[in-house]
Design a protein around this motif. Structure first.
Motif, PDB file in Angstrom:
ATOM      1  N   THR A 160       0.839  -1.195   0.000  1.00  0.00           N
ATOM      2  CA  THR A 160       0.000   0.000   0.000  1.00  0.00           C
ATOM      3  C   THR A 160       0.875   1.247   0.000  1.00  0.00           C
ATOM      4  O   THR A 160       2.081   1.185   0.275  1.00  0.00           O
ATOM      5  N   LEU A 161       0.243   2.380  -0.267  1.00  0.00           N
ATOM      6  CA  LEU A 161       0.948   3.654  -0.189  1.00  0.00           C
ATOM      7  C   LEU A 161       1.426   3.907   1.238  1.00  0.00           C
ATOM      8  O   LEU A 161       2.510   4.449   1.451  1.00  0.00           O
ATOM      9  N   MET A 192       5.107   4.954   2.543  1.00  0.00           N
ATOM     10  CA  MET A 192       5.351   6.126   3.383  1.00  0.00           C
ATOM     11  C   MET A 192       6.133   5.740   4.638  1.00  0.00           C
ATOM     12  O   MET A 192       7.005   6.486   5.082  1.00  0.00           O
ATOM     13  N   ASP A 193       5.817   4.588   5.196  1.00  0.00           N
ATOM     14  CA  ASP A 193       6.558   4.118   6.374  1.00  0.00           C
ATOM     15  C   ASP A 193       8.036   3.932   6.041  1.00  0.00           C
ATOM     16  O   ASP A 193       8.910   4.315   6.827  1.00  0.00           O
ATOM     17  N   ARG A 232       9.572   7.449   5.758  1.00  0.00           N
ATOM     18  CA  ARG A 232       9.724   8.124   7.057  1.00  0.00           C
ATOM     19  C   ARG A 232      10.812   7.462   7.902  1.00  0.00           C
ATOM     20  O   ARG A 232      11.497   8.140   8.671  1.00  0.00           O
ATOM     21  N   ASP A 233      10.984   6.156   7.750  1.00  0.00           N
ATOM     22  CA  ASP A 233      12.068   5.474   8.465  1.00  0.00           C
ATOM     23  C   ASP A 233      13.440   5.934   7.969  1.00  0.00           C
ATOM     24  O   ASP A 233      14.410   5.942   8.725  1.00  0.00           O
ATOM     25  N   ALA A 234      13.532   6.325   6.695  1.00  0.00           N
ATOM     26  CA  ALA A 234      14.800   6.784   6.118  1.00  0.00           C
ATOM     27  C   ALA A 234      15.058   8.261   6.379  1.00  0.00           C
ATOM     28  O   ALA A 234      16.166   8.749   6.157  1.00  0.00           O
ATOM     29  N   SER A 235      14.064   8.981   6.853  1.00  0.00           N
ATOM     30  CA  SER A 235      14.166  10.417   7.057  1.00  0.00           C
ATOM     31  C   SER A 235      15.107  10.761   8.200  1.00  0.00           C
ATOM     32  O   SER A 235      15.122  10.105   9.235  1.00  0.00           O
TER      33      SER A 235
END
Length: 194
Positions: A26-27, A31-32, A35-38
């Protein structure tokens, strides 16, 4: 052949990592990953490219909603990863409208019988009744609400503040991700994961 990568902006420039999409359904899953790479909720770009067919860029800025650009929606719609990006909102559809329509069609029976009840012909009714004028079924088949437009879709200015204009983005075809990374000053880090 697919290629997917994450570019995370840091105070020292961009950091790249390749991305395995096997567990992405899923999108929200995508996104998870972003955000984990951010780093400190800074910008993360997710690139997905299907060789010579289409590419997509998903931009995640902290907890904001993702911004999405797809180079060819109709080509992406034929791809399992492309379908993830082609949300109802991006396509301008009412969320899950087709599910609501299907449920209503099951409830409505134009001749007053329920499925499986005798219809006066001596047998159980199994066929779909002919559409009545003014019903959802009477919509012109050329106006297919599930049709996906050919060509680009999404936010053209997704990379404008990072060095790639809308016009430049629209002209990209093959090796698009390399050209995007070059415009962002991240070509070398992307090449390390390619």
């Amino acid at each position: 052949m697919y290629f997917a990568a994450l570019l995370a902006r840091t105070e020292d420039g961009w950091e790249a990592s390749d991305t395995e999409l096997d567990d992405v359904e899923t999108l929200s899953d995508l996104m998870d990953l972003a955000r984990d790479a951010s780093v400190d909720e800074d910008t993360v770009l997710v690139f997905i490219e299907q060789e010579d067919a289409w590419f997509g860029v998903i931009r995640v800025d902290g907890e904001e909603d993702p911004r999405i650009y797809v180079s060819d929606a109709s080509a992406a719609a034929r791809s399992s990863y492309g379908e993830i990006l082609l949300t109802d909102e991006l396509l301008g559809r009412e969320p899950e409208a087709e599910d609501e329509i299907a449920a209503l069609e099951e409830l409505v029976d134009l001749d007053g019988t329920e499925d499986g009840e005798p219809d006066g012909t001596g047998g159980a009714r199994h066929s779909v009744p002919a559409p009545a004028a003014g019903t959802i079924d009477a919509i012109d088949p050329d106006d297919d609400p599930d049709a996906v437009p050919a060509g680009p879709i999404g936010e053209l200015g997704i990379l404008a503040d990072l060095g790639m204009s809308e016009k430049e983005l629209l002209t990209l075809r093959t090796d698009a991700l390399v050209e995007i990374a070059d415009a962002l000053g991240a070509a070398e880090v992307l090449e390390t994961v390619r």
